[in-house]
Design an enzyme around this catalytic site. Structure first.
Site, mmCIF file in Angstrom:
data_model
loop_
_atom_site.group_PDB
_atom_site.id
_atom_site.type_symbol
_atom_site.label_atom_id
_atom_site.label_comp_id
_atom_site.label_asym_id
_atom_site.label_seq_id
_atom_site.Cartn_x
_atom_site.Cartn_y
_atom_site.Cartn_z
ATOM 1 N N LYS A 1 -8.068 14.245 4.618
ATOM 2 C CA LYS A 1 -7.256 13.023 4.575
ATOM 3 C C LYS A 1 -6.283 13.112 5.737
ATOM 4 C CE LYS A 1 -5.863 14.207 0.372
ATOM 5 N NZ LYS A 1 -5.903 13.020 -0.453
ATOM 6 N N ARG A 2 -5.507 12.039 5.971
ATOM 7 C CA ARG A 2 -4.515 12.126 7.022
ATOM 8 C C ARG A 2 -3.524 13.248 6.736
ATOM 9 N NH1 ARG A 2 -4.302 8.394 11.329
ATOM 10 N NH2 ARG A 2 -2.359 9.489 11.746
ATOM 11 N N THR B 1 -8.177 7.067 -1.934
ATOM 12 C CA THR B 1 -9.542 6.575 -2.151
ATOM 13 C C THR B 1 -10.534 7.700 -1.895
ATOM 14 O OG1 THR B 1 -9.335 5.664 0.069
ATOM 15 C CG2 THR B 1 -9.235 4.106 -1.760
ATOM 16 N N LYS C 1 -14.225 9.108 -3.723
ATOM 17 C CA LYS C 1 -15.473 9.473 -3.017
ATOM 18 C C LYS C 1 -15.922 10.869 -3.436
ATOM 19 C CE LYS C 1 -13.697 6.500 0.532
ATOM 20 N NZ LYS C 1 -12.793 6.411 1.699
ATOM 21 N N HIS D 1 0.800 -1.229 0.000
ATOM 22 C CA HIS D 1 0.000 0.000 0.000
ATOM 23 C C HIS D 1 0.826 1.270 0.000
ATOM 24 C CE1 HIS D 1 -4.055 -1.725 0.761
ATOM 25 N NE2 HIS D 1 -3.365 -2.694 1.338
ATOM 26 N N LYS E 1 1.355 14.447 1.443
ATOM 27 C CA LYS E 1 0.021 14.806 0.951
ATOM 28 C C LYS E 1 -0.096 16.321 0.733
ATOM 29 C CE LYS E 1 -2.112 10.825 3.287
ATOM 30 N NZ LYS E 1 -2.803 10.026 2.269
HETATM 31 C C1 NBG Z 1 -2.401 3.810 1.992
HETATM 32 C C2 NBG Z 1 -1.971 4.725 0.848
HETATM 33 C C3 NBG Z 1 -3.159 5.250 0.074
HETATM 34 C C4 NBG Z 1 -4.029 4.093 -0.364
HETATM 35 C C5 NBG Z 1 -4.405 3.255 0.848
HETATM 36 C C6 NBG Z 1 -5.226 2.056 0.473
HETATM 37 C C7 NBG Z 1 -0.955 3.028 3.827
HETATM 38 C C8 NBG Z 1 0.266 2.290 4.196
HETATM 39 N N1 NBG Z 1 -1.207 3.175 2.531
HETATM 40 O O1 NBG Z 1 -2.713 5.945 -1.059
HETATM 41 O O2 NBG Z 1 -1.216 5.789 1.369
HETATM 42 O O3 NBG Z 1 -5.193 4.555 -0.989
HETATM 43 O O4 NBG Z 1 -3.242 2.783 1.494
HETATM 44 O O5 NBG Z 1 -4.595 1.278 -0.460
HETATM 45 O O6 NBG Z 1 -1.683 3.462 4.697
#
Ligand code: NBG
Length: 903
Positions: free
Chosen positions: A632-633, A740, A744, A444, A638
């Site tokens: 987002k986080r 993601t 949305k 991920h 980001k």
């Molecule tokens: C996160 C990514 C996102 C991705 C999500 C789901 C982790 C390690 N990865 O870009 O930063 O959409 O995983 O796949 O949290």
């Protein structure tokens, strides 16, 4: 009590009717299901008696009943069709539901409707719904027993589920009826839903993806378990005090969770520490066992995952830890008092709290304990379940597959090897054959700080037998590398599982997994050509892409009812289970009436969000302004910092040119920062300081508003997406694996302002460049700078007066008059090479002017209302690819090969 109530007379009448004990079960279960049950039981009996005739008879009885049930569904379906709906509809008895709610309030709280608190009403409603779910849950389990499909175990440290009540009602196709039923009881369903705490057992995208996947697996009819941890405290609640983030514990279980089911009968024991001894058994075989260990009991809690309209209910199984028979007398006798207390503490600590890091690994011993704890319990149970119905452990992979959600559950590989060898006495080769056909891995992130590595001394001390197995896997793997690349020790160094005193989890997962996938096309390409190049060269057949997706059931049908209704009125409701059909909306994109309708809905949703902001932040925002949103986080890659620097720049422009053309804009942020992440937390403070100054500057006449929404989470996300015009997806190209949230926003008709990163690439491909705002360095350019240098942010700072001014405002007290040095770290991160880290690692200054330009295009585009509406509708209409139903179907077809189950 805030909930509006109707006069008591009605309720008293209803109360009189209140049944003795959940009689609705009988009525809703229906004769058909009972028959299936009976037939299944006798089929089992007959089969075990090896009486073929009886078995056949029972089997055919079962089939006829099954047919009957299908026929019933079919009639329901065709009835639904008459209403211009292609969707299935499950039975929901309003009268029984109402009685059940009143009955629950009485028996749970000894209260009447008027006396009950909102929280108590929520509990009563949830138990009533759970009753209905349990019937379906049982029927699903029966069907699985009978059809014996292959099952995926989705192993994940995180499941960011959000609230269950509204979502379950939606998937039971009962939301509307439940809403009406509650209205008749004088209760507002929104108030009831708002009582439910979010199940926030996750940080961000990775955990939310797992939740969307469970929804899709159930909806598509696949046998699946989510396996995770029942953290006592989930993701912290964020409070903003004096502009700073304060983390408040999330005691989500304080009032109890009405949806969970404790399953002590499936308790497992998980062992830590100790030492390995070997012994020779009666067959002369050399075996290993752990001694002197500390043990914890793992007790599963099951949460129902309701499929949409198909009667399927899958399970999210989360494990709680309890001490094993603590303070046993023999412990005292042996002088093991210390050990008994330690075991108790181990159990207490292990599931205490979710680590609040996103894309970053804390590397703490307790985290490894959490990983092994839930993995061991889940794998033990999966193997035991398989062996209850099958006799050949060598064929485990035919019925079971483990999907490793990132490297966090990678110990699965060694744990399965251990069980196969130490408990089922398979040879190494046999165990390896099974394991490597059972485990698959999803990557991920390419962020190096998120790639898990454990110090060998910690790992081997905590999990001695597991470490022994990893050592042997590594020994064999190194030999394999050396024979493939003779004399190339560089390869060994890069690919070995044990190297430099560390256990490298990704290397283990790739070597042992039968599939390695990335989460968006660009991300997978970067894995293959950069990050995991050596592995791709060795195992090209393992690599594949599965672009992420989201569930439209939560993020449109539940989160944005106005738009959902509108879409359904225009094109029918097939999109609910088949999102690509939403493409039919394209026909309306240029239709002036449709455009107006769309913009009105957006406006209504903006009013809803404005109210939320007023209530929670005390800030007035204008729903006529552009809602420009980044939620987002909080992470440097980001680039929330880029966003807020641009706001500071705009403010400077407005001050300098008060009469310049300017379309009012509301910049909305929502983000949690990991508790120990200094620059991330400082960025939150900066956003709030900029907000304070600009929002209160009468001179700019409210043209810019800045809002930081406290405690961004799944439940307020639904409201935010629905109200957004602009979706900020501005990560440094190559860093965001997929994203993601971007999907949305798109589904809710926001236009993407973003870089060519992650799934943005595919979003733009679907909707067309003209309906998005793309800017900035490409991933190739970023990677090129990273590998070969050549970027100097100082040069930009010196030559660009706008950048110069904005950066100086970070350190001259413009936004921190009481402490001009407050934001120095942010300034430094952009310009100064501090010790080993590079200046402006995330290319903020490099992308600044292109971002300003793109933002100008946004403003220009928004001025053309009809054109904007067209683009927004096209975004909704082009979101079909991004349903998690599509993602899951690809996992099924290309990785898991599951069988579809029909009820
Ligand atoms: C996160 C990514 C996102 C991705 C999500 C789901 C982790 C390690 N990865 O870009 O930063 O959409 O995983 O796949 O949290």
């Amino acid at each position: 009590m805030a909930t509006a109530k109707k006069p008591a007379t009605k309720e008293t009448a209803a109360k009189k009717e209140a049944p003795k004990k959940h009689p609705e079960k009988k009525e809703t279960l229906g004769a058909a299901k009972k028959e299936v049950k009976k037939a299944a039981a006798s089929a089992k009996k007959a089969a075990s008696a090896k009486n073929t005739t009886a078995a056949k008879k029972a089997e055919s009885a079962k089939n006829t009943t099954a047919k009957k049930t299908t026929a019933k569904t079919a009639t329901k379906k065709s009835a639904a069709k008459k209403n211009n709906s292609s969707l299935p509809k499950l039975e929901f008895r309003k009268d029984l539901f109402k009685r059940s709610v009143l009955y629950n309030i009485k028996t749970l709280y000894r209260k009447t409707m008027e006396e009950a608190t909102d929280q108590q009403i929520f509990q009563a409603v949830s138990y009533a719904i759970k009753d209905q779910i349990v019937d379906l849950w049982l029927a699903t389990q029966e069907a699985y027993e009978k059809q014996d499909p292959k099952t995926v175990y989705y192993l994940s440290m995180e499941f960011l589920m959000g609230r269950a009540l509204g979502n379950s009602l939606i998937n039971l196709t009962a939301y509307q009826e439940a809403k009406e039923a509650l209205e008749e009881l004088g209760v507002d369903i929104n108030v009831v839903e708002d009582q439910e705490p979010d199940a926030a057992l996750g940080n961000g995208g990775l955990g939310r993806l797992a939740a969307c996947f469970l929804d899709s697996l159930a909806t598509l009819g696949y046998s699946a378990y989510g396996c995770g941890i029942r953290y006592r405290y989930g993701m912290f609640k964020q409070e903003i005090r004096d502009g700073y983030q304060v983390e408040v514990p999330d005691n989500w279980l304080a009032d109890g969770n009405p949806f969970e089911l404790r399953r002590p009968e499936y308790t497992k024991e998980v062992r830590f520490g100790g030492y390995v001894t070997s012994y020779t058994d009666e067959n002369g075989r050399n075996n290993y066992r752990l001694e002197g260990y500390q043990a914890v009991k793992a007790i599963p809690y099951d949460l129902p995952i309701v499929g949409y309209g198909n009667g399927i209910v899958n399970t999210l199984r989360i494990w709680d830890a309890q001490p094993v028979d603590c303070f046993r007398l023999d412990s005292f006798d042996k002088g093991d008092y210390q050990k008994a207390v330690e075991q108790e503490n181990l159990a207490r600590n292990i599931v205490e709290v979710l680590y609040p890091n996103d894309n970053h690994i804390a590397g703490k011993e307790l985290r490894l304990k959490q990983q092994y704890f839930f993995v061991s319990a889940s794998v033990q149970e999966a193997v035991a379940k398989y062996m209850r119905n099958h006799d050949d452990i060598h064929k485990l992979y035919e019925k079971v597959t483990f999907q490793l959600n990132d490297t966090h559950p990678t110990v699965t590989i060694a744990e399965l090897m251990r069980i196969l060898m130490d408990e089922y006495y398979l040879t190494w080769d046999e165990a390896w054959d099974v394991t490597t056909k059972t485990c698959a891995y999803t990557n991920h992130t390419i962020m190096s700080e998120a790639l898990e590595k454990w110090p060998i001394d910690l790992f081997s001390r905590l999990l001695p037998r597991i470490y022994q197995i990893v050592e042997e896997i590594n020994r064999r793997f190194e030999a394999q590398i050396r024979s493939r690349y003779p004399g190339n020790e560089e390869k060994v160094k890069k690919m070995a599982i044990l190297y430099d005193g560390q256990v490298k989890m990704a290397n283990l997962a790739i070597h042992a997994g039968y599939s390695v996938n990335g989460v968006a096309r660009l991300h997978t390409e970067i894995l293959k050509n950069q990050e995991l190049k050596d592995f791709y060269e060795l195992y090209p057949e393992k690599f594949n892409n599965k672009t992420n997706g989201i569930t439209q059931r939560r993020f449109l049908l539940h989160g944005n009812p106005l738009l959902a209704d509108w879409v359904t009125k225009k094109i029918g409701d097939a999109w609910v289970t088949d999102l690509p059909q939403i493409a039919a909306l394209k026909d309306y994109a240029k239709n002036a009436k449709a455009q107006e309708e769309f913009m009105k809905i957006k406006y209504q949703n903006k009013i809803r969000l404005a109210k939320y902001i007023k209530e929670h932040n005390g800030i007035d925002v204008d729903p006529n302004s552009i809602f420009d949103v980044q939620v987002k986080r909080l992470h440097e890659y980001k680039r929330q910092l880029l966003n807020i620097l641009h706001v500071m720049y705009l403010y400077n422009q407005l001050k300098e040119h008060p009469t310049m053309e300017f379309y009012p804009r509301t910049f909305i942020f929502g983000a949690k920062a990991a508790a120990g992440y200094r620059n991330a937390k400082l960025t939150i403070k900066l956003i709030n300081s900029v907000a304070d100054k600009i929002n209160n500057d009468v001179f700019i006449n409210g043209k810019i508003k800045v809002v930081f929404i406290e405690n961004y989470c799944v439940s307020n996300a639904e409201i935010i997406f629905a109200a957004s015009d602009v979706s900020e997806q501005i990560s440094t190209a190559s860093k965001e694996a997929s994203g993601t949230g971007n999907m949305k926003f798109m589904l809710n008709g926001a236009l993407t302002l973003g870089t060519m990163d992650g799934a943005n690439v595919e979003i733009v491909e679907e909707v067309g460049k003209n309906n998005a705002f793309i800017f900035g360095l490409s991933s190739d350019e970023v990677i090129n700078y990273e590998n070969h240098g050549g970027y100097d942010p100082m040069e930009i700072y010196r030559n660009d007066p706008d950048v110069h001014m904005v950066l100086n405002q970070l350190i001259n007290g413009t936004y921190s008059p009481d402490d001009p040095e407050r934001f120095r770290h942010l300034y430094n991160s952009l310009l100064n090479t501090e010790s080993t880290s590079k200046a402006d690692t995330y290319f903020i200054l490099k992308d600044f002017k292109p971002y300003v330009e793109a933002q100008k295009q946004v403003e220009k585009a928004y001025r053309n209302r009809s054109k904007w509406a067209q683009s927004a509708i096209l975004n909704v209409a082009s979101s079909g690819k991004f349903t998690s139903d599509r993602t899951i179907q690809q996992y099924v077809d290309e990785i898991w090969h599951l069988d579809k189950v029909v009820l």
